[in-house]
Design a protein around this motif. Structure first.
Motif, PDB file in Angstrom:
ATOM      1  N   GLN A  36       0.831  -1.207   0.000  1.00  0.00           N
ATOM      2  CA  GLN A  36       0.000   0.000   0.000  1.00  0.00           C
ATOM      3  C   GLN A  36       0.867   1.259   0.000  1.00  0.00           C
ATOM      4  O   GLN A  36       0.648   2.188   0.775  1.00  0.00           O
ATOM      5  CB  GLN A  36      -0.959  -0.018   1.195  1.00  0.00           C
ATOM      6  N   VAL A  37       1.837   1.277  -0.899  1.00  0.00           N
ATOM      7  CA  VAL A  37       2.698   2.437  -1.066  1.00  0.00           C
ATOM      8  C   VAL A  37       1.939   3.473  -1.899  1.00  0.00           C
ATOM      9  O   VAL A  37       1.409   3.160  -2.978  1.00  0.00           O
ATOM     10  CB  VAL A  37       4.007   2.054  -1.787  1.00  0.00           C
ATOM     11  N   ARG A  38       1.892   4.707  -1.407  1.00  0.00           N
ATOM     12  CA  ARG A  38       1.197   5.772  -2.117  1.00  0.00           C
ATOM     13  C   ARG A  38       2.192   6.526  -3.002  1.00  0.00           C
ATOM     14  O   ARG A  38       3.044   7.269  -2.518  1.00  0.00           O
ATOM     15  CB  ARG A  38       0.521   6.715  -1.127  1.00  0.00           C
ATOM     16  N   LEU A  39       2.060   6.304  -4.309  1.00  0.00           N
ATOM     17  CA  LEU A  39       2.937   6.934  -5.288  1.00  0.00           C
ATOM     18  C   LEU A  39       2.115   7.348  -6.501  1.00  0.00           C
ATOM     19  O   LEU A  39       1.291   6.555  -6.987  1.00  0.00           O
ATOM     20  CB  LEU A  39       4.044   5.968  -5.748  1.00  0.00           C
ATOM     21  N   ASP A  40       2.346   8.549  -6.992  1.00  0.00           N
ATOM     22  CA  ASP A  40       1.727   9.017  -8.231  1.00  0.00           C
ATOM     23  C   ASP A  40       0.208   8.854  -8.196  1.00  0.00           C
ATOM     24  O   ASP A  40      -0.417   8.452  -9.171  1.00  0.00           O
ATOM     25  CB  ASP A  40       2.329   8.266  -9.429  1.00  0.00           C
ATOM     26  N   GLY A  41      -0.384   9.165  -7.043  1.00  0.00           N
ATOM     27  CA  GLY A  41      -1.834   9.144  -6.930  1.00  0.00           C
ATOM     28  C   GLY A  41      -2.468   7.770  -6.849  1.00  0.00           C
ATOM     29  O   GLY A  41      -3.692   7.630  -7.005  1.00  0.00           O
ATOM     30  N   ARG A  42      -1.695   6.731  -6.600  1.00  0.00           N
ATOM     31  CA  ARG A  42      -2.247   5.396  -6.474  1.00  0.00           C
ATOM     32  C   ARG A  42      -1.579   4.661  -5.332  1.00  0.00           C
ATOM     33  O   ARG A  42      -0.518   5.048  -4.841  1.00  0.00           O
ATOM     34  CB  ARG A  42      -2.087   4.605  -7.770  1.00  0.00           C
ATOM     35  N   SER A  43      -2.218   3.562  -4.902  1.00  0.00           N
ATOM     36  CA  SER A  43      -1.675   2.701  -3.854  1.00  0.00           C
ATOM     37  C   SER A  43      -1.243   1.389  -4.491  1.00  0.00           C
ATOM     38  O   SER A  43      -2.039   0.764  -5.214  1.00  0.00           O
ATOM     39  CB  SER A  43      -2.728   2.446  -2.776  1.00  0.00           C
ATOM     40  N   ILE A  44      -0.001   0.973  -4.229  1.00  0.00           N
ATOM     41  CA  ILE A  44       0.550  -0.190  -4.912  1.00  0.00           C
ATOM     42  C   ILE A  44       1.502  -0.932  -3.982  1.00  0.00           C
ATOM     43  O   ILE A  44       2.135  -0.333  -3.104  1.00  0.00           O
ATOM     44  CB  ILE A  44       1.283   0.242  -6.208  1.00  0.00           C
ATOM     45  N   ASP A  45       1.586  -2.249  -4.159  1.00  0.00           N
ATOM     46  CA  ASP A  45       2.563  -3.075  -3.445  1.00  0.00           C
ATOM     47  C   ASP A  45       3.817  -3.174  -4.297  1.00  0.00           C
ATOM     48  O   ASP A  45       3.745  -3.488  -5.489  1.00  0.00           O
ATOM     49  CB  ASP A  45       2.013  -4.473  -3.178  1.00  0.00           C
ATOM     50  N   GLN A  78      26.320   3.553  -6.673  1.00  0.00           N
ATOM     51  CA  GLN A  78      27.236   2.536  -6.164  1.00  0.00           C
ATOM     52  C   GLN A  78      28.050   1.890  -7.287  1.00  0.00           C
ATOM     53  O   GLN A  78      27.543   1.696  -8.395  1.00  0.00           O
ATOM     54  CB  GLN A  78      26.478   1.455  -5.395  1.00  0.00           C
ATOM     55  N   LYS A  79      29.298   1.552  -6.939  1.00  0.00           N
ATOM     56  CA  LYS A  79      30.165   0.839  -7.880  1.00  0.00           C
ATOM     57  C   LYS A  79      30.081  -0.673  -7.699  1.00  0.00           C
ATOM     58  O   LYS A  79      30.250  -1.425  -8.659  1.00  0.00           O
ATOM     59  CB  LYS A  79      31.611   1.301  -7.696  1.00  0.00           C
ATOM     60  N   ARG A  80      29.842  -1.113  -6.467  1.00  0.00           N
ATOM     61  CA  ARG A  80      29.689  -2.548  -6.174  1.00  0.00           C
ATOM     62  C   ARG A  80      28.481  -2.715  -5.257  1.00  0.00           C
ATOM     63  O   ARG A  80      28.616  -2.977  -4.072  1.00  0.00           O
ATOM     64  CB  ARG A  80      30.957  -3.126  -5.548  1.00  0.00           C
ATOM     65  N   ILE A  81      27.304  -2.550  -5.822  1.00  0.00           N
ATOM     66  CA  ILE A  81      26.066  -2.543  -5.041  1.00  0.00           C
ATOM     67  C   ILE A  81      25.910  -3.863  -4.283  1.00  0.00           C
ATOM     68  O   ILE A  81      26.343  -4.919  -4.756  1.00  0.00           O
ATOM     69  CB  ILE A  81      24.872  -2.276  -5.972  1.00  0.00           C
ATOM     70  N   TYR A  82      25.260  -3.793  -3.111  1.00  0.00           N
ATOM     71  CA  TYR A  82      25.195  -4.976  -2.251  1.00  0.00           C
ATOM     72  C   TYR A  82      23.802  -5.129  -1.640  1.00  0.00           C
ATOM     73  O   TYR A  82      22.940  -5.768  -2.203  1.00  0.00           O
ATOM     74  CB  TYR A  82      26.290  -4.866  -1.196  1.00  0.00           C
ATOM     75  N   GLY A  83      23.574  -4.528  -0.471  1.00  0.00           N
ATOM     76  CA  GLY A  83      22.316  -4.724   0.233  1.00  0.00           C
ATOM     77  C   GLY A  83      21.394  -3.527   0.154  1.00  0.00           C
ATOM     78  O   GLY A  83      21.776  -2.454  -0.324  1.00  0.00           O
ATOM     79  N   LEU A  84      20.156  -3.715   0.672  1.00  0.00           N
ATOM     80  CA  LEU A  84      19.200  -2.608   0.742  1.00  0.00           C
ATOM     81  C   LEU A  84      18.160  -2.891   1.806  1.00  0.00           C
ATOM     82  O   LEU A  84      17.998  -4.029   2.267  1.00  0.00           O
ATOM     83  CB  LEU A  84      18.509  -2.358  -0.603  1.00  0.00           C
ATOM     84  N   CYS A  85      17.433  -1.851   2.196  1.00  0.00           N
ATOM     85  CA  CYS A  85      16.216  -1.986   2.992  1.00  0.00           C
ATOM     86  C   CYS A  85      15.320  -0.796   2.692  1.00  0.00           C
ATOM     87  O   CYS A  85      15.793   0.295   2.379  1.00  0.00           O
ATOM     88  CB  CYS A  85      16.509  -2.112   4.488  1.00  0.00           C
ATOM     89  N   LEU A  86      14.008  -1.026   2.777  1.00  0.00           N
ATOM     90  CA  LEU A  86      13.029  -0.009   2.422  1.00  0.00           C
ATOM     91  C   LEU A  86      12.520   0.721   3.657  1.00  0.00           C
ATOM     92  O   LEU A  86      12.517   0.194   4.769  1.00  0.00           O
ATOM     93  CB  LEU A  86      11.845  -0.654   1.693  1.00  0.00           C
ATOM     94  N   TYR A  87      12.052   1.955   3.404  1.00  0.00           N
ATOM     95  CA  TYR A  87      11.472   2.814   4.436  1.00  0.00           C
ATOM     96  C   TYR A  87      10.210   3.441   3.856  1.00  0.00           C
ATOM     97  O   TYR A  87      10.255   4.073   2.798  1.00  0.00           O
ATOM     98  CB  TYR A  87      12.477   3.879   4.849  1.00  0.00           C
ATOM     99  N   GLN A  88       9.080   3.226   4.554  1.00  0.00           N
ATOM    100  CA  GLN A  88       7.797   3.777   4.122  1.00  0.00           C
ATOM    101  C   GLN A  88       7.367   4.851   5.118  1.00  0.00           C
ATOM    102  O   GLN A  88       6.794   4.545   6.163  1.00  0.00           O
ATOM    103  CB  GLN A  88       6.756   2.654   4.046  1.00  0.00           C
ATOM    104  N   PRO A  89       7.650   6.134   4.823  1.00  0.00           N
ATOM    105  CA  PRO A  89       7.290   7.213   5.763  1.00  0.00           C
ATOM    106  C   PRO A  89       5.784   7.267   5.994  1.00  0.00           C
ATOM    107  O   PRO A  89       4.983   6.914   5.111  1.00  0.00           O
ATOM    108  CB  PRO A  89       7.793   8.475   5.039  1.00  0.00           C
ATOM    109  N   VAL A  90       5.394   7.735   7.179  1.00  0.00           N
ATOM    110  CA  VAL A  90       3.972   7.785   7.525  1.00  0.00           C
ATOM    111  C   VAL A  90       3.211   8.732   6.605  1.00  0.00           C
ATOM    112  O   VAL A  90       2.006   8.557   6.372  1.00  0.00           O
ATOM    113  CB  VAL A  90       3.787   8.191   8.998  1.00  0.00           C
ATOM    114  N   GLU A  91       3.903   9.750   6.070  1.00  0.00           N
ATOM    115  CA  GLU A  91       3.242  10.698   5.189  1.00  0.00           C
ATOM    116  C   GLU A  91       3.090  10.191   3.762  1.00  0.00           C
ATOM    117  O   GLU A  91       2.507  10.865   2.907  1.00  0.00           O
ATOM    118  CB  GLU A  91       3.982  12.033   5.180  1.00  0.00           C
ATOM    119  N   GLY A  92       3.602   8.999   3.481  1.00  0.00           N
ATOM    120  CA  GLY A  92       3.453   8.408   2.161  1.00  0.00           C
ATOM    121  C   GLY A  92       4.761   8.324   1.410  1.00  0.00           C
ATOM    122  O   GLY A  92       5.791   8.847   1.828  1.00  0.00           O
TER     123      GLY A  92
END
Length: 285
Positions: A36-45, A78-92
């Motif tokens: 339920q990510v709010r992007l570009d006027g829509r909600s999407i997984d 990044q030159k040697r990309i590795y890990g990541l984690c996501l952050y979903q702010p409360v404001e969208g």
């Protein structure tokens, strides 16, 4: 469950361990998702993954049936990309912390319009050493980082807050290098940070809020009745408090098992009922 085959692409599995989908997108390393990510006027997984051949972020859209679609590849610094984690702010919106093998983190905001997805850099910072694993507590806007040889660190996930990484739990009595995957369990009253202590094949549990009290550690042993071997050398993990019914009524922990031995075969993943962990460590809900 979404998992990466680091030589081929992204796979999804159901609760019985049956493969549902395979996306041949190259050397995917880490994956994370938000709903339920709010992007570009829509909600999407959405799920995002690091792509090591392209040093890029791959964006996957997820439909209501759980099917994934390769929607975009976003270049990174990044030159040697590795890990990541996501952050979903409360404001969208959606943000992502991406690291490379130099220990450098770059914080991006994901944007979307009619032309697709893009990444806007918000900040960057550097850890002393390799720090692949990370997780964001969206509710408290806090980023946790697993620096493999040194321990767990925390800092503000909000780029507008001036903050530096501060120690949560060092390698030593309760963690044995390498420190790898991190995940957060949101209980009814208490929230817990789970960390893979890869060096001794154990898992440490801490309060996810200051002062980050250590609650205990556990190992995942053999289940002869089910023909399931124990867990060792874990890299990635994830946890949820959602009620999946039966043994998983209080949620579950999913861990990568580096050595599958019943029978000897390729590495795989193990599902563990959260209630078993809570009972073993006497964790309040």
């Amino acid at each position: 469950m979404l998992v990466t085959d680091k030589k081929q692409g992204l796979l999804s599995y159901d609760l019985q361990g049956g493969q549902q989908q395979f996306l041949d997108v190259g050397r995917i390393n880490n994956v994370d998702l938000r709903q339920q990510v709010r992007l570009d006027g829509r909600s999407i997984d959405l799920a995002l993954a690091t792509q090591r051949d392209e040093n890029a972020l791959v964006v996957f859209e997820i439909d209501a049936e759980g099917n994934l679609r390769d929607a975009a590849h976003i270049p990174t610094a990044q030159k040697r990309i590795y890990g990541l984690c996501l952050y979903q702010p409360v404001e969208g919106g959606l943000e992502v912390f991406v690291n490379d093998k130099s220990g450098t983190y770059v914080h991006y905001r994901i944007t979307a319009d009619g032309d697709g997805y893009a990444g806007e850099e918000l900040r960057r910072f550097k850890m002393r050493g390799l720090a692949e694993g990370c997780v964001v507590d969206d509710r408290r806007q806090r980023l946790f980082i697993a620096e493999e040889e040194h321990g767990i660190w925390a800092l503000a996930a909000d780029a507008s807050v001036a903050d530096q990484p501060h120690p949560v739990l060092p390698v030593g009595q309760h963690l044995t290098a390498d420190v790898e995957g991190l995940a957060i369990y949101y209980g009814q009253q208490n929230n817990y940070l789970i960390a893979s202590s890869q060096g001794d094949s154990s898992f440490a549990v801490l309060d996810a809020s200051p002062p980050f009290s250590y609650r205990g550690s556990f190992r995942i042993g053999i289940n002869l009745g089910q023909g399931v071997d124990g867990v060792s050398d874990t890299d990635g993990l994830e946890t949820t408090a959602l009620d999946f019914g039966g043994a998983y009524g209080e949620g579950m922990l999913i861990v990568q098992d580096g050595y599958n031995q019943l029978p000897d075969s390729a590495q795989n993943f193990k599902y563990v009922p959260w209630r078993d962990i809570a009972r073993a460590l006497h964790l309040p809900k």
